[in-house]
Motif scaffolding. Structure first.
Motif, short mmCIF file in Angstrom:
data_model
loop_
_atom_site.label_atom_id
_atom_site.label_comp_id
_atom_site.label_asym_id
_atom_site.label_seq_id
_atom_site.Cartn_x
_atom_site.Cartn_y
_atom_site.Cartn_z
N UNK A 17 0.82 -1.20 0.00
CA UNK A 17 0.00 0.00 0.00
C UNK A 17 0.86 1.26 0.00
N UNK A 18 0.30 2.31 -0.54
CA UNK A 18 0.90 3.63 -0.48
C UNK A 18 -0.22 4.64 -0.35
N UNK A 19 0.09 5.76 0.30
CA UNK A 19 -0.85 6.87 0.34
C UNK A 19 -0.19 8.10 -0.26
N UNK A 20 -0.79 8.60 -1.30
CA UNK A 20 -0.31 9.82 -1.95
C UNK A 20 -1.04 11.02 -1.39
N UNK A 21 -0.34 12.15 -1.37
CA UNK A 21 -0.92 13.40 -0.88
C UNK A 21 -0.84 14.45 -1.97
N UNK A 22 -1.81 15.31 -1.98
CA UNK A 22 -1.84 16.45 -2.91
C UNK A 22 -2.09 17.71 -2.10
N UNK A 23 -1.16 18.62 -2.13
CA UNK A 23 -1.32 19.91 -1.48
C UNK A 23 -1.20 21.00 -2.52
N UNK A 24 -1.59 22.20 -2.13
CA UNK A 24 -1.59 23.28 -3.10
C UNK A 24 -1.25 24.61 -2.46
#
Length: 131
Positions: A17-24
């Motif tokens: 498993x992996x968890x990706x993050x998206x910030x801005x």
């Protein structure tokens, strides 16, 4: 200036498993639908999942992601996540988050129903599934 940044990619073993993050910066992800896309070797970029803006919570997944991936938001952190489980070699690729001022466009592009060029994209994060 709007900038989206993905993080969380890396090398993972098959089944992992992996968890990706998206910030801005320069834009509130809370106020916008956010989509995840990927480009796997030898294929065009494809949609993965999308989450509606604000507190709507509506999500959509492409068939290959449904049941394995979960898109979510942390509104306090203004971050959108993509949790990916049961990863296989076919999931190897660069994963991108994107958004647009038109929320409908994000969903349509994720679903492959529109070729509109979404306004804001991250630079991508590489996910490699292998041993």
């Amino acid at each position: 200036q709007v900038q989206l940044v993905e993080s969380g990619g890396g090398l993972v073993q098959p089944g992992g498993s992996l968890t990706l993050s998206c910030t801005a910066s320069g834009i509130s992800l809370y106020r916008h639908a956010v989509g995840w896309f990927r480009q796997v070797p030898g294929k065009d970029r494809e949609g993965v999942s999308v989450i509606s803006g604000y507190d709507d919570g509506t999500t959509y997944y492409m068939n290959f992601a449904r049941g394995r991936f979960t898109i979510s938001r942390d509104n306090a952190k203004d971050t959108v996540y993509l949790q990916m489980n049961k990863l296989g070699p076919d999931d190897t690729g660069v994963y991108y988050c994107a958004t647009d001022r038109d929320p409908a466009a994000v969903r349509l592009v994720v679903a492959g129903a529109s070729d509109k060029s979404l306004e804001y994209w991250g630079q991508g994060t590489l996910v490699t599934v292998g041993s």
